[in-house]
Design an enzyme around this catalytic site. Structure first.
Site, PDB file in Angstrom:
ATOM      1  N   SER A  64       3.793  -2.332  10.201  1.00 17.87           N
ATOM      2  CA  SER A  64       5.245  -2.416  10.454  1.00 17.87           C
ATOM      3  C   SER A  64       5.858  -3.753  10.032  1.00 17.87           C
ATOM      4  O   SER A  64       6.780  -4.250  10.690  1.00 17.87           O
ATOM      5  CB  SER A  64       5.554  -2.124  11.932  1.00 17.87           C
ATOM      6  OG  SER A  64       5.215  -0.780  12.246  1.00 17.87           O
ATOM      7  N   GLU A  96      -6.642   4.675   7.975  1.00 18.47           N
ATOM      8  CA  GLU A  96      -6.419   6.106   7.688  1.00 18.47           C
ATOM      9  C   GLU A  96      -7.667   6.725   7.063  1.00 18.47           C
ATOM     10  O   GLU A  96      -7.979   7.885   7.311  1.00 18.47           O
ATOM     11  CB  GLU A  96      -5.181   6.263   6.796  1.00 18.47           C
ATOM     12  CG  GLU A  96      -3.910   5.999   7.598  1.00 18.47           C
ATOM     13  CD  GLU A  96      -2.746   5.459   6.800  1.00 18.47           C
ATOM     14  OE1 GLU A  96      -2.766   5.557   5.550  1.00 18.47           O
ATOM     15  OE2 GLU A  96      -1.804   4.931   7.429  1.00 18.47           O
ATOM     16  N   GLU A 152      -5.027  -4.918  10.473  1.00 17.02           N
ATOM     17  CA  GLU A 152      -4.006  -3.899  10.680  1.00 17.02           C
ATOM     18  C   GLU A 152      -4.278  -3.174  11.997  1.00 17.02           C
ATOM     19  O   GLU A 152      -5.092  -2.236  12.037  1.00 17.02           O
ATOM     20  CB  GLU A 152      -4.027  -2.877   9.539  1.00 17.02           C
ATOM     21  CG  GLU A 152      -3.761  -3.482   8.171  1.00 17.02           C
ATOM     22  CD  GLU A 152      -3.166  -2.459   7.202  1.00 17.02           C
ATOM     23  OE1 GLU A 152      -2.148  -2.787   6.588  1.00 17.02           O
ATOM     24  OE2 GLU A 152      -3.699  -1.339   7.091  1.00 17.02           O
ATOM     25  N   ASN A 209       0.877  -1.179   0.000  1.00 15.08           N
ATOM     26  CA  ASN A 209       0.000   0.000   0.000  1.00 15.08           C
ATOM     27  C   ASN A 209       0.912   1.226   0.000  1.00 15.08           C
ATOM     28  O   ASN A 209       1.521   1.549   1.021  1.00 15.08           O
ATOM     29  CB  ASN A 209      -0.897  -0.022   1.243  1.00 15.08           C
ATOM     30  CG  ASN A 209      -1.695   1.256   1.402  1.00 15.08           C
ATOM     31  OD1 ASN A 209      -1.729   2.093   0.498  1.00 15.08           O
ATOM     32  ND2 ASN A 209      -2.331   1.414   2.550  1.00 15.08           N
ATOM     33  N   TRP A 210       0.993   1.871  -1.151  1.00 16.29           N
ATOM     34  CA  TRP A 210       1.922   3.013  -1.272  1.00 16.29           C
ATOM     35  C   TRP A 210       1.402   4.273  -0.600  1.00 16.29           C
ATOM     36  O   TRP A 210       2.123   5.249  -0.490  1.00 16.29           O
ATOM     37  CB  TRP A 210       2.206   3.274  -2.760  1.00 16.29           C
ATOM     38  CG  TRP A 210       3.278   2.390  -3.329  1.00 16.29           C
ATOM     39  CD1 TRP A 210       3.536   1.098  -2.999  1.00 16.29           C
ATOM     40  CD2 TRP A 210       4.248   2.747  -4.319  1.00 16.29           C
ATOM     41  NE1 TRP A 210       4.596   0.616  -3.731  1.00 16.29           N
ATOM     42  CE2 TRP A 210       5.046   1.612  -4.547  1.00 16.29           C
ATOM     43  CE3 TRP A 210       4.500   3.913  -5.042  1.00 16.29           C
ATOM     44  CZ2 TRP A 210       6.106   1.617  -5.468  1.00 16.29           C
ATOM     45  CZ3 TRP A 210       5.546   3.913  -5.964  1.00 16.29           C
ATOM     46  CH2 TRP A 210       6.348   2.772  -6.167  1.00 16.29           C
ATOM     47  N   LYS A 211       0.121   4.267  -0.208  1.00 17.03           N
ATOM     48  CA  LYS A 211      -0.483   5.469   0.393  1.00 17.03           C
ATOM     49  C   LYS A 211      -0.230   6.663  -0.541  1.00 17.03           C
ATOM     50  O   LYS A 211      -0.215   6.489  -1.757  1.00 17.03           O
ATOM     51  CB  LYS A 211       0.043   5.672   1.820  1.00 17.03           C
ATOM     52  CG  LYS A 211      -0.108   4.380   2.648  1.00 17.03           C
ATOM     53  CD  LYS A 211       0.132   4.550   4.105  1.00 17.03           C
ATOM     54  CE  LYS A 211      -0.050   3.209   4.817  1.00 17.03           C
ATOM     55  NZ  LYS A 211       0.072   3.292   6.270  1.00 17.03           N
ATOM     56  N   GLY A 246       3.087  -1.172   4.194  1.00  8.63           N
ATOM     57  CA  GLY A 246       3.100   0.251   3.883  1.00  8.63           C
ATOM     58  C   GLY A 246       4.503   0.704   3.510  1.00  8.63           C
ATOM     59  O   GLY A 246       4.973   0.480   2.397  1.00  8.63           O
ATOM     60  N   GLY A 247       5.187   1.331   4.463  1.00 11.27           N
ATOM     61  CA  GLY A 247       6.481   1.962   4.189  1.00 11.27           C
ATOM     62  C   GLY A 247       7.473   1.083   3.450  1.00 11.27           C
ATOM     63  O   GLY A 247       8.122   1.538   2.491  1.00 11.27           O
ATOM     64  N   HIS A 274      -9.361   1.231   4.973  1.00 10.72           N
ATOM     65  CA  HIS A 274      -8.084   1.386   5.676  1.00 10.72           C
ATOM     66  C   HIS A 274      -8.292   2.311   6.878  1.00 10.72           C
ATOM     67  O   HIS A 274      -9.078   3.254   6.813  1.00 10.72           O
ATOM     68  CB  HIS A 274      -7.029   1.963   4.728  1.00 10.72           C
ATOM     69  CG  HIS A 274      -5.648   1.891   5.305  1.00 10.72           C
ATOM     70  ND1 HIS A 274      -5.194   2.818   6.220  1.00 10.72           N
ATOM     71  CD2 HIS A 274      -4.644   1.000   5.121  1.00 10.72           C
ATOM     72  CE1 HIS A 274      -3.959   2.487   6.571  1.00 10.72           C
ATOM     73  NE2 HIS A 274      -3.602   1.392   5.919  1.00 10.72           N
ATOM     74  N   GLY A 303       3.084   2.098  10.873  1.00  9.68           N
ATOM     75  CA  GLY A 303       4.092   3.151  10.786  1.00  9.68           C
ATOM     76  C   GLY A 303       4.833   3.424  12.081  1.00  9.68           C
ATOM     77  O   GLY A 303       5.511   4.439  12.204  1.00  9.68           O
TER      78      GLY A 303
HETATM   79  P1  13P Z   1       3.382   0.273   7.571  1.00 13.58           P
HETATM   80  O1  13P Z   1       3.862  -1.000   6.928  1.00 13.58           O
HETATM   81  O2  13P Z   1       4.120   1.483   7.079  1.00 13.58           O
HETATM   82  O3  13P Z   1       3.312   0.154   9.065  1.00 13.58           O
HETATM   83  O4  13P Z   1       1.866   0.505   7.067  1.00 13.58           O
HETATM   84  C1  13P Z   1       0.944  -0.528   7.142  1.00 13.58           C
HETATM   85  C2  13P Z   1      -0.276  -0.151   6.394  1.00 13.58           C
HETATM   86  O5  13P Z   1      -1.004   0.752   6.775  1.00 13.58           O
HETATM   87  C3  13P Z   1      -0.570  -0.875   5.151  1.00 13.58           C
HETATM   88  O6  13P Z   1      -1.850  -0.638   4.701  1.00 13.58           O
END
Ligand code: 13P
Length: 255
Positions: free
Chosen positions: A216, A102, A170, A13-15, A237-238, A100, A176
Site C-alpha cells: 500500500s 501471492e 511486504e 510489481n505489475w502482477k 503494486g497497484g 512474493h 492491496g
Molecule cells: P500494493 O502496493 O498494491 O499494496 O502491492 C504491494 C505488492 O504486493 C508489491 O509486490
C-alpha cells in the site's frame, strides 16, 4: 542516508496486469524521469513475463530497469508453462522478484523453493528481489519478527553478491489493503533484515543490500515510509500501474 548506503530504488510489481498497449505507460515513465530524479532514485518496472521484451525495448536508453515477477529454479527442461531466469535475462530483464506472498500463498512456494529461485537468478546474472513478510495473524500474535527471521534464513542463499540482492519486506496484511505498518514497525523489521543480511553476505557488505518496503505504498504515504531507517526503496503494486502515481512515489526522494 550515509555514504555507504545503496542508492534508493522504487520498483513496480505489475502482477497480472497489462497488455501490449501498456507500453505507453513506460513511455510516460521515461518522460517523467528527468535527470534530477535520476540523480536521486533508480526505477524498476516488473511487468508480466509476456511484456518483458516489449518493455525492455521501450525502456532502452531511459535508465528504467525491467524485471520479472518469478522464475523457475531450473534453466530449462520439461516444466510446462514455466519460464526460467535465463529466458528472462534473454528478454532483457535485469531483476526478478522471488517469493512474493501471492506465490507463497497461491502456489504454495516454500522457503526452500524461493531460495532455489534466488540461486537461479544469480546463475542467470539477474538481481534477486526476495520477498518476506508476516500475515495479519502473525503480526497480531507478535510473531512478525520470528516469521521474517525464519524467511530470511530459509529463502535467501548464502554468499550472494550484495549488489545483486534485494529484500522486500511486504507485510501480507498491508498488500492491496490501504493499511500500512507504523514507521516504528517498519524500522524494527528492516533493522532485523539488515542484521540477517549481514550473516548471509558478510558484515562488510550488509549495508549494500537494498531493503525495500512494500504494501500500500502511495504518493501520499511514500515520504513517511521511505524516510524510515534501513528503507532503501519501495516495491509498489497497484500504484505502479499509473505513471503519475509511480513517479509521485519516486519523487518522495526529491526533497
Ligand atoms: P500494493 O502496493 O498494491 O499494496 O502491492 C504491494 C505488492 O504486493 C508489491 O509486490
Amino acid at each position: 542516508m550515509s555514504a555507504d548506503r545503496p542508492r534508493p530504488l522504487v520498483a513496480g510489481n505489475w502482477k497480472m496486469h497489462g497488455l501490449k498497449s501498456s507500453v505507453q505507460v513506460l513511455h510516460a515513465l521515461a518522460v517523467g524521469y528527468p535527470p534530477e530524479l535520476k540523480a536521486k532514485v533508480d526505477l524498476l518496472v516488473c511487468p508480466p513475463a509476456t511484456l518483458i521484451h516489449a518493455f525492455a525495448l521501450q525502456a532502452h536508453g531511459s535508465d528504467i530497469a525491467i524485471g520479472a515477477q518469478d522464475a523457475h529454479a531450473e534453466a530449462s527442461g520439461a516444466y510446462t508453462g514455466n519460464v526460467s531466469a535465463e529466458m528472462l535475462a534473454d528478454l532483457g530483464a535485469t531483476h526478478v522478484i522471488v517469493g512474493h506472498s501471492e506465490r507463497r500463498a497461491y502456489h504454495r512456494e516454500t522457503d526452500a523453493e524461493v531460495r532455489a529461485k534466488a540461486e537461479a537468478a544469480r546463475r542467470a546474472g539477474l538481481t534477486a528481489i526476495v520477498c518476506v513478510g508476516e500475515t495479519r495473524e502473525e503480526r497480531e500474535s507478535e510473531r512478525a519478527l520470528d516469521v521474517v527471521r525464519a524467511q530470511m534464513r530459509g529463502s535467501v542463499p548464502e554468499g550472494m553478491d550484495a549488489s545483486r540482492l534485494m529484500i522486500a519486506y511486504e507485510p501480507v496484511w498491508a498488500i492491496g489493503t490501504g493499511l500500512t505498518p507504523t514507521p516504528a514497525d517498519v524500522a524494527e523489521v528492516h533493522t532485523l533484515i539488515r542484521e540477517e543480511a549481514g550473516t548471509l553476505v558478510g558484515a562488510a557488505e550488509q549495508g549494500r543490500v537494498r531493503i525495500l518496503y512494500g504494501g500500500s505504498v502511495k504518493p501520499a504515504n511514500a515520504k513517511e515510509l521511505l524516510a524510515v531507517e534501513n528503507v532503501d526503496g519501495a516495491l509498489v503494486g497497484g500504484a505502479s500501474l499509473v505513471a503519475t502515481d509511480f513517479l509521485g512515489i519516486a519523487r518522495a526522494y526529491l526533497d
